[in-house]
Design a protein around this motif. Structure first.
Motif, short mmCIF file in Angstrom:
data_model
loop_
_atom_site.label_atom_id
_atom_site.label_comp_id
_atom_site.label_asym_id
_atom_site.label_seq_id
_atom_site.Cartn_x
_atom_site.Cartn_y
_atom_site.Cartn_z
N ALA A 239 75.32 51.51 51.37
CA ALA A 239 74.69 50.88 52.50
C ALA A 239 75.55 50.48 53.50
O ALA A 239 75.57 50.37 54.72
CB ALA A 239 73.70 49.70 52.35
N TYR A 240 77.05 50.41 53.13
CA TYR A 240 78.09 49.96 53.89
C TYR A 240 79.39 51.16 53.97
O TYR A 240 79.56 51.80 52.86
CB TYR A 240 78.76 48.77 53.49
N GLU A 241 79.90 51.17 54.87
CA GLU A 241 81.14 52.24 55.25
C GLU A 241 82.17 51.36 55.68
O GLU A 241 82.03 50.69 56.75
CB GLU A 241 80.54 53.35 55.83
N VAL B 191 92.65 37.95 56.21
CA VAL B 191 91.80 38.34 57.26
C VAL B 191 90.22 37.91 56.96
O VAL B 191 90.25 37.82 55.56
CB VAL B 191 91.91 39.71 57.61
N ILE B 192 89.44 37.63 57.98
CA ILE B 192 87.99 37.49 57.47
C ILE B 192 87.17 38.49 58.16
O ILE B 192 87.30 38.82 59.24
CB ILE B 192 87.54 36.08 58.08
N ILE B 193 86.24 38.88 57.06
CA ILE B 193 85.24 39.89 57.44
C ILE B 193 83.85 39.31 57.10
O ILE B 193 83.35 38.76 56.09
CB ILE B 193 85.59 41.23 56.47
N PRO B 194 82.98 39.40 58.21
CA PRO B 194 81.88 39.09 57.95
C PRO B 194 80.99 40.05 57.51
O PRO B 194 80.91 41.10 57.89
CB PRO B 194 81.21 38.44 59.56
N VAL B 195 79.79 39.76 56.56
CA VAL B 195 78.93 40.88 56.14
C VAL B 195 78.13 41.49 57.52
O VAL B 195 77.55 40.73 58.16
CB VAL B 195 78.06 40.21 55.10
N PRO B 196 78.29 42.68 57.55
CA PRO B 196 77.53 43.24 58.71
C PRO B 196 76.00 43.44 58.32
O PRO B 196 75.55 43.42 57.28
CB PRO B 196 78.11 44.76 58.67
N ILE B 197 75.02 43.31 59.32
CA ILE B 197 73.70 43.78 59.23
C ILE B 197 73.53 44.91 60.05
O ILE B 197 74.36 45.37 60.85
CB ILE B 197 72.95 42.49 59.54
N ILE C 147 84.04 47.04 58.86
CA ILE C 147 82.94 47.59 57.58
C ILE C 147 81.73 47.55 58.26
O ILE C 147 81.56 46.49 59.14
CB ILE C 147 83.01 46.91 56.52
N ILE C 148 80.90 48.49 58.33
CA ILE C 148 79.59 48.76 59.15
C ILE C 148 78.39 48.89 58.00
O ILE C 148 78.83 49.42 56.89
CB ILE C 148 79.61 49.50 60.39
N GLY D 195 74.19 38.27 44.58
CA GLY D 195 75.49 38.59 44.75
C GLY D 195 75.69 40.12 44.93
O GLY D 195 76.91 40.52 45.10
N SER D 196 74.59 40.88 45.01
CA SER D 196 74.82 42.22 45.12
C SER D 196 75.23 42.71 46.38
O SER D 196 76.03 43.79 46.40
CB SER D 196 73.47 42.70 45.00
N THR D 197 74.80 42.31 47.57
CA THR D 197 75.35 42.43 48.89
C THR D 197 77.02 42.31 48.84
O THR D 197 77.85 43.44 49.38
CB THR D 197 74.50 41.68 49.93
N LEU D 198 77.28 41.16 48.40
CA LEU D 198 78.88 40.62 48.45
C LEU D 198 79.47 41.49 47.70
O LEU D 198 80.58 41.99 48.03
CB LEU D 198 78.73 39.10 48.06
N SER D 199 79.05 41.81 46.43
CA SER D 199 79.72 42.67 45.41
C SER D 199 79.85 44.10 45.94
O SER D 199 81.02 44.57 46.25
CB SER D 199 78.59 42.90 44.19
N GLU D 200 78.88 44.54 46.72
CA GLU D 200 79.26 46.14 47.31
C GLU D 200 80.21 46.09 48.57
O GLU D 200 80.85 46.99 48.71
CB GLU D 200 77.81 46.68 47.81
N VAL D 201 80.08 45.07 49.36
CA VAL D 201 80.74 45.03 50.51
C VAL D 201 82.35 44.85 49.80
O VAL D 201 83.25 45.52 50.58
CB VAL D 201 80.59 43.68 51.25
#
Length: 271
Positions: free
Chosen positions: A200-202, A137-143, A176-177, A224-230
């Motif tokens: 920041a993400y849930e 499955v593909i998940i885009p990073v939410p903004i 994820i939002i 890579g901080s955002t990608l890591s947290e997601v």
């Protein structure tokens, strides 16, 4: 319920494919090179002329084994990945964030050049295949809602949709939002970037990722901080593996911890 969910995912992919085919027929945009705008034959790779294709900054040299950032030394890992645990299993980028690639990405994000997403997706597809990824499955990073309303679209979702069609995989933008409208990463130091994305993400749809190998798609990977947290949140929700795939990464040149503008690292906001 599970069967109906799979049918719905397949229908969404089918409708997206039909819309893209119709749009291409009505508004063809593959007649000129996306870099120099010279006329090119129909079907040219990445919609580029031969000369631009030769000089375009593809990320095909030495890279960090973990985050995929291009390296200017003989190391196997960038210092960021050596010193800090990342939530993703590994990440890869198709381009170096410089020159014509940087210009096209900025036009895509900030000048509403949405049409270019499908060509970036073609590059990302090749990177995916070269690394033998096996996502389900593909998940885009939410903004944030505010940022998406200002821009009019989520660039990561546009990339994910085009990529999903080529890979024949479902894309889920609602699993994820983003729940915190935090500061822009580009204005922060390395340490501040790591802290800025915490909480920041849930996850709102655990079933979409539980027991699955997930591909997280974004436009640019910097620290890579955002990608890591997601990725961390997805694994807490039950994902068995999380891979990252982005358009581009800046060349890693060992920034200092307190360098806020991080010019040696050419960092930009992930939003």
């Amino acid at each position: 319920m599970i069967k109906m969910g799979k049918i719905k995912e397949k229908l969404i992919v089918l409708f997206d494919r039909i819309k893209i085919i119709l749009a291409d027929a009505i508004y063809p945009d593959n007649l000129r090179c996306i870099v120099c705008e010279e006329e090119i034959p129909t079907g040219s790779k990445y919609c580029m002329c031969e000369e631009c294709l030769k000089t375009f900054p593809f990320n095909n040299g030495r890279i960090c084994v973990k985050c995929g950032s291009p390296l200017d030394n003989e190391a196997c890992y960038c210092l960021e990945c050596q010193n800090h645990t990342k939530g993703f299993d590994f990440a890869r980028s198709s381009l170096k964030y410089q020159g014509d690639a940087q210009r096209l990405i900025l036009n895509f994000k900030f000048r509403n050049n949405r049409w270019i997403a499908k060509y970036f997706a073609e590059m990302m597809y090749d990177t995916y295949m070269q690394n033998d990824l096996d996502a389900q499955v593909i998940i885009p990073v939410p903004i944030s809602y505010k940022r998406e309303k200002e821009r009019g679209f989520n660039q990561s979702y546009l990339l994910a949709k085009s990529l999903a069609l080529k890979l024949n995989l479902p894309v889920n933008k609602d699993a994820i939002i983003k729940v915190k409208d935090n500061k822009q990463q580009a204005k922060l130091s390395l340490r501040e970037r790591r802290n800025n994305v915490i909480g920041a993400y849930e996850i709102v749809d655990r079933a979409a990722v539980k027991g699955k190998k997930v591909l997280v798609v974004d436009d640019i990977l910097t620290t890579g901080s955002t990608l890591s947290e997601v990725s961390r949140r997805l694994k807490i929700a039950g994902a068995v593996a999380v891979y990252g795939l982005v358009i581009a990464s800046p060349v890693y040149k060992v920034p200092t911890e307190n360098d806020k503008d991080l010019t040696n690292f050419e960092l930009v906001s992930v939003e």
